[in-house]
Enzyme design. Structure first.
Site, PDB file in Angstrom:
ATOM      1  N   GLN A   1      -5.050  -1.453   9.323  1.00  0.00           N
ATOM      2  CA  GLN A   1      -4.893  -2.777   8.727  1.00  0.00           C
ATOM      3  C   GLN A   1      -5.492  -3.851   9.634  1.00  0.00           C
ATOM      4  O   GLN A   1      -5.262  -3.860  10.847  1.00  0.00           O
ATOM      5  CB  GLN A   1      -3.394  -3.052   8.474  1.00  0.00           C
ATOM      6  CG  GLN A   1      -3.097  -4.328   7.709  1.00  0.00           C
ATOM      7  CD  GLN A   1      -3.646  -4.328   6.286  1.00  0.00           C
ATOM      8  OE1 GLN A   1      -3.778  -3.292   5.646  1.00  0.00           O
ATOM      9  NE2 GLN A   1      -3.974  -5.506   5.779  1.00  0.00           N
TER      10      GLN A   1
ATOM     11  N   ASP B   1     -11.173   2.595   3.214  1.00  0.00           N
ATOM     12  CA  ASP B   1     -11.474   1.162   3.076  1.00  0.00           C
ATOM     13  C   ASP B   1     -12.949   0.926   2.760  1.00  0.00           C
ATOM     14  O   ASP B   1     -13.333  -0.152   2.319  1.00  0.00           O
ATOM     15  CB  ASP B   1     -11.148   0.433   4.397  1.00  0.00           C
ATOM     16  CG  ASP B   1      -9.815  -0.298   4.349  1.00  0.00           C
ATOM     17  OD1 ASP B   1      -9.457  -0.801   3.277  1.00  0.00           O
ATOM     18  OD2 ASP B   1      -9.154  -0.347   5.401  1.00  0.00           O
TER      19      ASP B   1
ATOM     20  N   LYS C   1       0.851  -1.207   0.000  1.00  0.00           N
ATOM     21  CA  LYS C   1       0.000   0.000   0.000  1.00  0.00           C
ATOM     22  C   LYS C   1       0.877   1.245   0.000  1.00  0.00           C
ATOM     23  O   LYS C   1       0.628   2.203  -0.724  1.00  0.00           O
ATOM     24  CB  LYS C   1      -0.948  -0.015   1.214  1.00  0.00           C
ATOM     25  CG  LYS C   1      -2.095  -1.013   1.043  1.00  0.00           C
ATOM     26  CD  LYS C   1      -2.906  -1.248   2.295  1.00  0.00           C
ATOM     27  CE  LYS C   1      -3.908  -2.391   2.044  1.00  0.00           C
ATOM     28  NZ  LYS C   1      -4.728  -2.754   3.198  1.00  0.00           N
TER      29      LYS C   1
HETATM   30  N1  GUN Z   1      -6.714  -6.892   5.793  1.00  0.00           N
HETATM   31  C1  GUN Z   1      -6.898  -7.667   4.697  1.00  0.00           C
HETATM   32  N2  GUN Z   1      -7.483  -6.956   3.700  1.00  0.00           N
HETATM   33  C2  GUN Z   1      -7.678  -5.696   4.188  1.00  0.00           C
HETATM   34  C3  GUN Z   1      -8.224  -4.511   3.637  1.00  0.00           C
HETATM   35  O1  GUN Z   1      -8.684  -4.458   2.492  1.00  0.00           O
HETATM   36  N3  GUN Z   1      -8.234  -3.419   4.458  1.00  0.00           N
HETATM   37  C4  GUN Z   1      -7.764  -3.464   5.736  1.00  0.00           C
HETATM   38  N4  GUN Z   1      -7.830  -2.349   6.458  1.00  0.00           N
HETATM   39  N5  GUN Z   1      -7.251  -4.559   6.273  1.00  0.00           N
HETATM   40  C5  GUN Z   1      -7.197  -5.669   5.503  1.00  0.00           C
END
Ligand code: GUN
Length: 290
Positions: free
Chosen positions: A96, A119, A52
């Site tokens: 996350q 998100d 990311k």
């Molecule tokens: N953990 C696994 N996929 C995601 C996601 O798309 N967003 C977040 N915040 N955590 C994750």
């Protein structure tokens, strides 16, 4: 001939478009900024977070990184989220998942301002999607829609079957297909005759979390199959929820694993970050949210 939907190529196109948009904002004196919070050192989360941040760098989004110890308390995390909510220079906040067990995930996700919830997990954004208002949409299902559209596959009027009903993928996926005028069925672990349901699908989206569960007998000849799953099999090889080898000869189009849906999630997160500026300019106060 089966069309292989190339998520790597499509996500690269989207990222290049976003890079231009971010540059245009910069020219107007606006820098987009994403705060990424990770609690603990779950290995998969470390990889996701690194990717990311790399994507932010590529597009020209500033990223703030908060790597908190695994023993962080819920109150400490909520306090950081509150601080970031209040900062005018932070456009997006991402916590996350998964979080350590002493922290209530739902409480934390709900504490993120819906105007910074890139998100798309906040109930306000889920509700906005449900009633067709503007807001952030969960990245993976939004990526599936982009894959279909950019591969020339129309959704309107099609029989769409989503297998899986998670809050992050299955439910928003069904709402997005409905928004595109698909006729949508959501199947799940308690569906009585799953094969009968999936065999109706013109567009089959699978997000069940079971390696190679969907074999050729679940799929109608000529269907479009989108595989959201990602697993490592007994030989450490990446595979999806769909048994690609047996299913692909019967499809008109299919997403591979890896290189299908996977790369789209981060591309759509970046899209949400770029679009956050517009949303924040339109709705300056959470109470005014769409
Ligand atoms: N953990 C696994 N996929 C995601 C996601 O798309 N967003 C977040 N915040 N955590 C994750």
């Amino acid at each position: 001939m089966t069309q292989i939907i190339d998520g790597k190529k499509i996500s690269a196109e989207i990222k290049d478009e976003l890079k231009e948009q971010a540059a245009a904002y910069r020219d107007r004196g606006k820098e987009i900024c994403l705060a990424v919070i990770q609690v603990g050192d779950d290995p998969a989360s470390c990889v996701y977070v690194r990717n990311k941040k790399k994507a932010c760098e590529y597009i020209g989004i500033r990223s703030l990184s908060y790597e908190l110890p695994g023993e962080t308390t819920e109150a400490e995390l909520l306090s950081l989220v509150g601080e970031l909510n209040a900062r005018a220079d932070v456009n997006g906040i991402l916590v996350q998942l998964p979080l350590p067990e002493q922290i209530n995930e739902e409480k934390v996700l709900n504490a993120i301002s819906p105007l910074k919830d890139v998100d798309g997990f906040h109930p306000m954004n889920v509700g906005a999607l449900c009633i067709g208002k503007k807001g952030f949409v969960s990245c993976t299902p939004a990526g599936v829609i982009q894959l279909l559209k950019r591969s020339g596959i129309s959704i309107s009027g099609k029989e769409c079957v989503v297998v899986g009903r998670s809050n992050i993928v299955g439910k928003p996926m069904s709402l997005l297909l409905l928004r595109e005028n698909g006729t949508v069925t959501v199947a799940h672990s308690r569906t009585a005759d799953l094969k009968e349901v999936t065999r109706r699908a013109d567009i089959l989206v699978v997000a069940v979390g079971k390696p190679r569960m969907i074999t050729a007998d679940y799929v109608k000849e000529g269907a479009v199959v989108v595989d959201v799953g990602i697993h490592r099999d007994e030989n450490n090889k990446l595979c999806g929820d769909v048994d690609y080898a047996s299913v692909s000869p019967h499809c008109s189009a299919i997403t591979p694993v890896p290189g299908g849906v996977g790369p789209m999630t981060i591309a759509m997160l970046m899209k949400n970050c770029v679009e956050s500026i517009l949303l924040q300019e339109t709705y300056t106060d959470e109470a005014d949210c769409p």
